[in-house]
Design an enzyme around this catalytic site. Sequence first.
Site, PDB file in Angstrom:
ATOM      1  N   GLY A 104      21.691 126.371  95.101  1.00 10.87           N
ATOM      2  CA  GLY A 104      21.309 124.964  95.165  1.00 10.87           C
ATOM      3  C   GLY A 104      21.634 124.585  96.546  1.00 10.87           C
ATOM      4  CB  SER A 105      21.788 125.365  99.779  1.00  8.01           C
ATOM      5  OG  SER A 105      20.420 126.309  99.508  1.00  8.01           O
ATOM      6  NE  ARG A 106      19.839 118.510 104.671  1.00  6.27           N
ATOM      7  CZ  ARG A 106      19.885 117.546 104.334  1.00  6.27           C
ATOM      8  NH1 ARG A 106      20.936 117.127 103.665  1.00  6.27           N
ATOM      9  NH2 ARG A 106      20.249 116.910 105.938  1.00  6.27           N
TER      10      ARG A 106
END
EC number: 4.1.1.65
Length: 249
Positions: free
Chosen positions: A207-209
């Site tokens: 999970g990240s960006r």
Amino acid sequence: MAGELKDNRGRGDAEWRWPAIHPEGRKFGLIGIAASAVVLLGLDWEIIGWPMLGLSAFVFAFFRDPERVVPQAENLIVSPADGLVSLISEVPPPPELQGDDGSGRGLGSEPVTRISIFMSVFDVHINRAPVAGTVRRIIYLPGRFLNADLDKASEENERQHILIERADGLPIGFTQIAGLVARRIVPFVKPGDLVAVGQRIGLIRFGSRVDVYLPRGTDSKVLLGQRVIAGETILAETGKQGLLEGVSL
């Protein structure tokens, strides 16, 4: 057939196949399976063992690494990540990407269009180069683990800035940002490496960006709320303006 267009591996036939599992994730999946086997077969704790086995399958799925067919026009900037376009805004580039630090010219300090791509735990987490060129900078910064969907995550979370210089000298910068669940940014390249557009350059676990900074005079070709695919979706054409307005349905 003469003149037949082939895929990115030179084949003339299209076919579906199971995506590979990246080596970075195989060890975690195998550890989960081994632990599940101990709980199921050794301790006979089915109420715990079966959920553990399901979690192991999820880990393998998280680290899946599908093939992508990459657009080849030199003026294109493709998405470095799978996910949801969560923010499109005008902001100054990060200080680490602005000036010339000896590795080559940076992005400058004037505001540019930033496209933020949020990756949930269900998205592919292998990140890819948005353009072809030479990796000039990789700058890792420790930080917090706020929700990666927040605007301030770009400045406060653990992150890694990457600057790639195209053959024509144009620098393109982007940032990998860790989120609430992510706890490690894993690079596959180093400064001085030559990369092709769509080449795998790293991953962020769980999970990240990713933020992409478009060059001045270049507008987004994607919309807020649109889903993009790493190595395939075109984010922008350098030098092309005329910002799109609307929402994806």
